[in-house]
Design a protein around this motif. Sequence first.
Motif, PDB file in Angstrom:
ATOM      1  N   VAL A 111       0.851  -1.190   0.000  1.00 60.22           N
ATOM      2  CA  VAL A 111       0.000   0.000   0.000  1.00 60.22           C
ATOM      3  C   VAL A 111       0.887   1.240   0.000  1.00 60.22           C
ATOM      4  N   GLN A 112       0.589   2.217  -0.850  1.00 61.30           N
ATOM      5  CA  GLN A 112       1.370   3.446  -0.896  1.00 61.30           C
ATOM      6  C   GLN A 112       0.431   4.644  -0.999  1.00 61.30           C
ATOM      7  N   THR A 113       0.149   5.281   0.140  1.00 62.84           N
ATOM      8  CA  THR A 113      -0.683   6.480   0.146  1.00 62.84           C
ATOM      9  C   THR A 113      -0.036   7.572   0.988  1.00 62.84           C
ATOM     10  N   ALA A 114       1.290   7.692   0.881  1.00 62.14           N
ATOM     11  CA  ALA A 114       2.071   8.700   1.618  1.00 62.14           C
ATOM     12  C   ALA A 114       1.823   8.566   3.119  1.00 62.14           C
ATOM     13  N   SER A 118      -0.114   3.445   6.592  1.00 61.32           N
ATOM     14  CA  SER A 118      -0.379   2.409   7.598  1.00 61.32           C
ATOM     15  C   SER A 118      -1.862   2.302   7.926  1.00 61.32           C
ATOM     16  N   LEU A 119      -2.549   3.450   8.017  1.00 59.26           N
ATOM     17  CA  LEU A 119      -3.982   3.414   8.322  1.00 59.26           C
ATOM     18  C   LEU A 119      -4.780   2.859   7.151  1.00 59.26           C
ATOM     19  N   VAL A 120      -4.375   3.171   5.942  1.00 54.19           N
ATOM     20  CA  VAL A 120      -5.045   2.589   4.777  1.00 54.19           C
ATOM     21  C   VAL A 120      -4.795   1.083   4.736  1.00 54.19           C
ATOM     22  N   ALA A 121      -3.600   0.662   5.119  1.00 50.31           N
ATOM     23  CA  ALA A 121      -3.300  -0.771   5.197  1.00 50.31           C
ATOM     24  C   ALA A 121      -4.230  -1.460   6.190  1.00 50.31           C
ATOM     25  N   VAL A 122      -4.455  -0.831   7.340  1.00 52.17           N
ATOM     26  CA  VAL A 122      -5.380  -1.390   8.334  1.00 52.17           C
ATOM     27  C   VAL A 122      -6.795  -1.465   7.753  1.00 52.17           C
ATOM     28  N   HIS A 123      -7.217  -0.421   7.064  1.00 47.92           N
ATOM     29  CA  HIS A 123      -8.549  -0.398   6.442  1.00 47.92           C
ATOM     30  C   HIS A 123      -8.713  -1.556   5.450  1.00 47.92           C
ATOM     31  N   LEU A 124      -7.715  -1.730   4.583  1.00 47.86           N
ATOM     32  CA  LEU A 124      -7.787  -2.808   3.591  1.00 47.86           C
ATOM     33  C   LEU A 124      -7.756  -4.178   4.256  1.00 47.86           C
ATOM     34  N   ALA A 125      -6.985  -4.304   5.344  1.00 51.18           N
ATOM     35  CA  ALA A 125      -6.946  -5.570   6.084  1.00 51.18           C
ATOM     36  C   ALA A 125      -8.320  -5.875   6.684  1.00 51.18           C
ATOM     37  N   CYS A 126      -8.971  -4.862   7.234  1.00 49.53           N
ATOM     38  CA  CYS A 126     -10.322  -5.060   7.799  1.00 49.53           C
ATOM     39  C   CYS A 126     -11.303  -5.501   6.718  1.00 49.53           C
ATOM     40  N   LEU A 136      -6.789 -14.057   9.115  1.00 48.95           N
ATOM     41  CA  LEU A 136      -5.876 -13.328   9.997  1.00 48.95           C
ATOM     42  C   LEU A 136      -5.166 -12.339   9.072  1.00 48.95           C
ATOM     43  N   ALA A 137      -4.856 -11.152   9.588  1.00 52.05           N
ATOM     44  CA  ALA A 137      -4.210 -10.167   8.712  1.00 52.05           C
ATOM     45  C   ALA A 137      -3.147  -9.393   9.476  1.00 52.05           C
ATOM     46  N   LEU A 138      -2.020  -9.192   8.808  1.00 50.79           N
ATOM     47  CA  LEU A 138      -0.959  -8.314   9.301  1.00 50.79           C
ATOM     48  C   LEU A 138      -1.096  -6.982   8.576  1.00 50.79           C
ATOM     49  N   ALA A 139      -1.106  -5.884   9.335  1.00 47.75           N
ATOM     50  CA  ALA A 139      -1.253  -4.571   8.710  1.00 47.75           C
ATOM     51  C   ALA A 139      -0.331  -3.576   9.389  1.00 47.75           C
ATOM     52  N   GLY A 140       0.322  -2.750   8.583  1.00 46.37           N
ATOM     53  CA  GLY A 140       1.199  -1.749   9.175  1.00 46.37           C
ATOM     54  C   GLY A 140       2.078  -1.078   8.157  1.00 46.37           C
TER      55      GLY A 140
END
Length: 207
Positions: A111-114, A118-126, A136-140
């Motif tokens: 994920v690359q949104t400047a 990390s928060l977008v990564a968490v959103h996509l993981a959810c 199970l998902a790793l996000a960060g």
Amino acid sequence: GGVLDDIESFDAAFFDFNPREAEITDPQQRIFLECCWEALERAGYDPESFPGAVGVFAGAGMNTYFLNNVLAHPELFRTVAPFQILIGADKDYLAPRVSYKLNLKGPSVSVQTACSTSLVAVHLACQSLQDYQSDLALAGGVSIRVPQKSGYRYTEGGIYSPDGHCRAFDRKAGGTVTGSGAGVVVLKRLADAVADGDCILAVIRGT
């Protein structure tokens, strides 16, 4: 005396890296891989035996290690395959490398949104958990600047602090400063976590 002075701090053999591969790989990728392993270990999950799909959603900052260290050693390009250098240098490989090295079978999305990465990564993981693409998902994310000690030029009206201090939510706040760090969370559907007796540190109510 290598490209990376503290290469010994990375357990290359544990993660099945040869020494040269570890030396050319962006520290952001190496440290994030270590953080993912530690997060799964703390959560009590062995990726080799977990029966479901484990997803990885993550992003990294610009690879300044490549610019400042690897390119300064042209002899590397005669001893390492170009594709190996690409995999070690390009942040697109952050999530796929974790999935490959830890043998994870779920979605693997870089994920690359400047600043919001990390928060977008968490959103996509959810979303992946809600859609049952992951169990199970790793996000960060990770951002490590090389060299570690470097300054910046203050510009009025820019985002950087005029005095080198970050005073978030303070009336004297004047801007931000750069830093290095990494973070990853292990996410799971709440009902499954409760049923499995997991240690639940927090609940995400919405993203």
